[in-house]
Design a protein around this motif. Structure first.
Motif, PDB file in Angstrom:
ATOM      1  N   ASN A 266     -36.238  -9.024  39.682  1.00  0.00           N
ATOM      2  CA  ASN A 266     -36.247  -7.980  38.447  1.00  0.00           C
ATOM      3  C   ASN A 266     -34.805  -8.342  37.593  1.00  0.00           C
ATOM      4  O   ASN A 266     -34.799  -7.849  36.556  1.00  0.00           O
ATOM      5  N   GLY A 267     -34.258  -9.519  38.012  1.00  0.00           N
ATOM      6  CA  GLY A 267     -33.159 -10.144  37.188  1.00  0.00           C
ATOM      7  C   GLY A 267     -31.726  -9.180  37.482  1.00  0.00           C
ATOM      8  O   GLY A 267     -30.651  -9.642  36.828  1.00  0.00           O
ATOM      9  N   GLN A 268     -31.798  -8.399  37.937  1.00  0.00           N
ATOM     10  CA  GLN A 268     -30.584  -7.382  38.330  1.00  0.00           C
ATOM     11  C   GLN A 268     -29.399  -8.295  38.831  1.00  0.00           C
ATOM     12  O   GLN A 268     -28.281  -8.008  38.340  1.00  0.00           O
ATOM     13  N   HIS A 356     -23.431  -1.271  35.622  1.00  0.00           N
ATOM     14  CA  HIS A 356     -24.417  -1.931  35.644  1.00  0.00           C
ATOM     15  C   HIS A 356     -25.720  -1.577  36.143  1.00  0.00           C
ATOM     16  O   HIS A 356     -26.985  -1.961  35.858  1.00  0.00           O
ATOM     17  N   VAL A 357     -25.395  -0.767  37.418  1.00  0.00           N
ATOM     18  CA  VAL A 357     -26.472   0.013  38.185  1.00  0.00           C
ATOM     19  C   VAL A 357     -27.210   0.899  36.998  1.00  0.00           C
ATOM     20  O   VAL A 357     -28.354   0.843  37.144  1.00  0.00           O
ATOM     21  N   GLN A 358     -26.544   1.589  36.189  1.00  0.00           N
ATOM     22  CA  GLN A 358     -27.239   2.572  35.503  1.00  0.00           C
ATOM     23  C   GLN A 358     -27.617   1.909  34.260  1.00  0.00           C
ATOM     24  O   GLN A 358     -28.969   2.369  33.818  1.00  0.00           O
ATOM     25  N   ASP A 359     -27.201   0.603  33.906  1.00  0.00           N
ATOM     26  CA  ASP A 359     -28.061  -0.099  32.893  1.00  0.00           C
ATOM     27  C   ASP A 359     -29.309  -0.763  33.369  1.00  0.00           C
ATOM     28  O   ASP A 359     -30.303  -0.304  32.629  1.00  0.00           O
ATOM     29  N   ARG A 363     -32.953   0.072  32.035  1.00  0.00           N
ATOM     30  CA  ARG A 363     -33.757  -0.909  31.459  1.00  0.00           C
ATOM     31  C   ARG A 363     -35.471  -0.796  32.625  1.00  0.00           C
ATOM     32  O   ARG A 363     -36.273  -1.051  31.736  1.00  0.00           O
ATOM     33  N   ALA A 364     -35.474  -0.255  33.706  1.00  0.00           N
ATOM     34  CA  ALA A 364     -36.285   0.067  34.533  1.00  0.00           C
ATOM     35  C   ALA A 364     -37.472   1.194  33.754  1.00  0.00           C
ATOM     36  O   ALA A 364     -38.694   0.879  33.710  1.00  0.00           O
TER      37      ALA A 364
END
Length: 554
Positions: A266-268, A356-359, A363-364
């Motif tokens: 997923n690119g995370q 980053h996790v929140q972003d 995104r999801a």
């Protein structure tokens, strides 16, 4: 009292702790089969020798033990090649026993001869590049050396396939069983020394980094380093990404997990490493084409790099590390953890990571609002994770969907088709693994790969091996069609085909079939079907013209 070489080979298998041997008999290997008859070792008759090699690989991968397969001369041996090559690339400890024509007819045109004499195929040359050790045993006077060498390689920290070819007449010769008394238990390559200075140098890199990231690979799995890695990550506040082969080493639902790094993910992990990381610590990871996004320079640009690997050939192979440590990953991580065992440890600033996790979550959610090209595949893996939060064993030839949609917990084991990425791997490998474990097991593959190995389902039927075979059905070689769409202006050639009716095929096998066309079908699959004690053929229908977005070629 002397015994036949065939009996000695069987005792050698027992000494190695081998319980099952996968294969197909033939005239030139029958003396060994006859010695197996009342040995207590269990033979598994496969449908094709390639399946036997894949089954041995699956057994070795899950058990951590030496596995074995067996075939006759000529086509029996040549049919093993793809499976042995796969095991070689994955460093699996597999003992391969093959027959050969009698030595007195070498070069005279014996049936299925593979001595390399008189125009016959050269089996030694055939296996030379895909085995750690290959020997045609033409005499018994050096048999002790051959078996000792084989045992050391199979038990070493860097194992691989060992191929022993036994001419028919040699199998029937008599030898002293005391030969086995000289077979040692020591590995052929002792653990590399790990100077304390090197561990300290790695610690100093970590101390000086603001936003380090750990990238864990299959070497961590092989070393059994998952627990110490998780503890170190939590202790220091270092996020962890994994390669595809190490997916699930760190629970992908854990707070500091970045998931799997790779072109079909997923690119995370990619986005965080590129945008935030100032140190990347590679642990037993080869940084291959998939993991590195075809060696995308942005992943490592401007970052300090550390690399730990048992194999010295991996150190600096793709990039130049600032600190390189050769040795067992678990041992080095344990030494590193001891360095931080005191109370004065400053946890890294996790605010950029949390942002980053929140972003990633936002995104999801936005992706969920868009029409999903692979909604059934995504829903299947989501339900699979919920239905089996632990104890499931998943062999996956497809890879594309699982890396993106399947969150693997540490309680499950995900085994992608790595090695040489041979289609037709998942079903026989899963069957081999099931001879070691009773865990609910899934073999996931596309319909193209299914037609390469589907008959091995009858091996599962014959031995009453519960198994769930999940086939993504789009009547095409999906990767080839995707590439031809993206890179060759939709000039489709030799990618589309007609599938058999899998429902009728399942009925002929005497197993259960479930076709998935909708979410309701998925509801029934997970609510009604026996996914732990039965053999199920599950086909998930996909659109052949729905393509993943990633590029797999430059």
């Amino acid at each position: 009292m002397k015994i036949a070489v065939s009996e000695l080979i069987v005792r050698f298998l027992q000494r190695l702790g081998i319980e099952y041997i996968f294969g197909i008999p033939g005239a030139h290997i029958l003396p060994v089969y006859d010695s197996l008859y009342d040995s207590g070792l269990k033979t598994v008759l496969t449908k094709h020798e390639q399946g036997a090699a894949f089954m041995a690989g699956g057994y070795a991968r899950v058990s951590g033990k030496v596995a074995a397969c067996i075939a006759t001369a000529g086509p029996g041996a040549t049919n093993l090649v793809t499976g042995i090559a796969n095991a070689y690339a994955d460093r699996q400890p597999i003992l391969v026993i093959t027959g050969e024509t009698s030595t007195h007819i070498f070069g005279r045109g014996g049936l299925q001869e593979s001595s390399g004499e008189g125009g016959s195929i050269d089996q030694a040359a055939l296996f030379q590049g895909i085995a750690r050790y290959h020997k045609t045993v033409e005499r018994t006077d050096y048999l002790a050396h051959v078996l000792n060498r084989a045992a050391k390689i199979l038990r070493s920290q860097k194992p691989g396939p060992v191929v022993l070819s036994l001419p028919y007449n040699v199998q029937k010769e008599s030898v002293d069983p005391a030969i086995l008394d000289g077979i040692g238990n020591a590995a052929d390559d002792p653990a590399s020394a790990r100077p304390e200075r090197s561990v300290s140098a790695l610690g100093e890199l970590i101390d000086g980094a603001r936003h380090p990231v750990i990238l864990a690979g299959h070497g961590c799995f092989q070393a059994g380093a998952g627990e110490v890695l998780a503890g170190l990550s939590e202790r220091l506040g270092i996020p962890v990404a994994t390669s595809l082969k190490a997916k699930g080493l760190i629970d992908e639902g854990a707070a500091l997990s970045l998931g799997s790094l790779g072109v079909t993910s997923n690119g995370q992990a990619y986005r965080y490493i590129v945008s935030q990381a100032d140190l990347v610590i590679f642990l037993g990871v080869s940084f291959n084409e998939r993991t590195s996004y075809l060696w995308d320079e942005r992943l490592l640009a401007g970052k300090r790099l550390a690399q730990v690997d048992l194999d010295p050939e991996q150190l600096g192979r793709v990039f130049k590390p600032d600190v390189a440590l050769e040795g067992d990953v678990k041992d080095i991580l344990t030494a590193l953890a001891q360095r931080y065992a005191g109370g004065n440890v400053t946890t890294k600033d996790l605010r950029p990571f949390l942002a980053h996790v929140q972003d990633a979550r936002q995104r999801a959610r936005s992706e969920e609002a868009a029409p999903a090209k692979f909604a059934l595949a995504e829903s299947f893996f989501s339900r699979l994770a919920a239905r089996f939060p632990q104890e499931a064993l998943i062999f996956d030839d497809n890879i594309i969907f699982a890396q993106r949609y399947f969150n693997v917990s540490r309680g499950n084991r995900y085994i992608p088709n790595s090695g040489i990425s041979a289609l037709g791997h998942a079903i026989p490998a899963a069957i081999g693994a099931r001879f070691h474990t009773r865990q609910p097991t899934f073999a996931i593959l596309g319909d193209g790969g299914f037609q390469m190995c589907g008959m091995e389902i009858m091996t599962a039927v014959n031995y009453r091996i519960p198994l769930n075979i999940v086939v993504f059905n789009n009547s095409t070689m999906g990767l080839i069609r995707k590439n031809q769409f993206q890179l060759y202006r939709s000039r489709f050639i030799d990618c589309d085909f007609v599938n058999p009716d899998l429902g009728l095929l399942a009925r002929s096998f005497g197993i259960h079939h479930r076709r998935i066309d909708s979410e309701d079908d998925l509801d029934r699959l997970f609510a009604e079907d026996d996914l732990t004690g039965a053999i199920n053929l599950i086909e998930i229908m996909l659109d052949k013209n729905a393509f993943p977005d990633y590029l797999s070629n430059r």
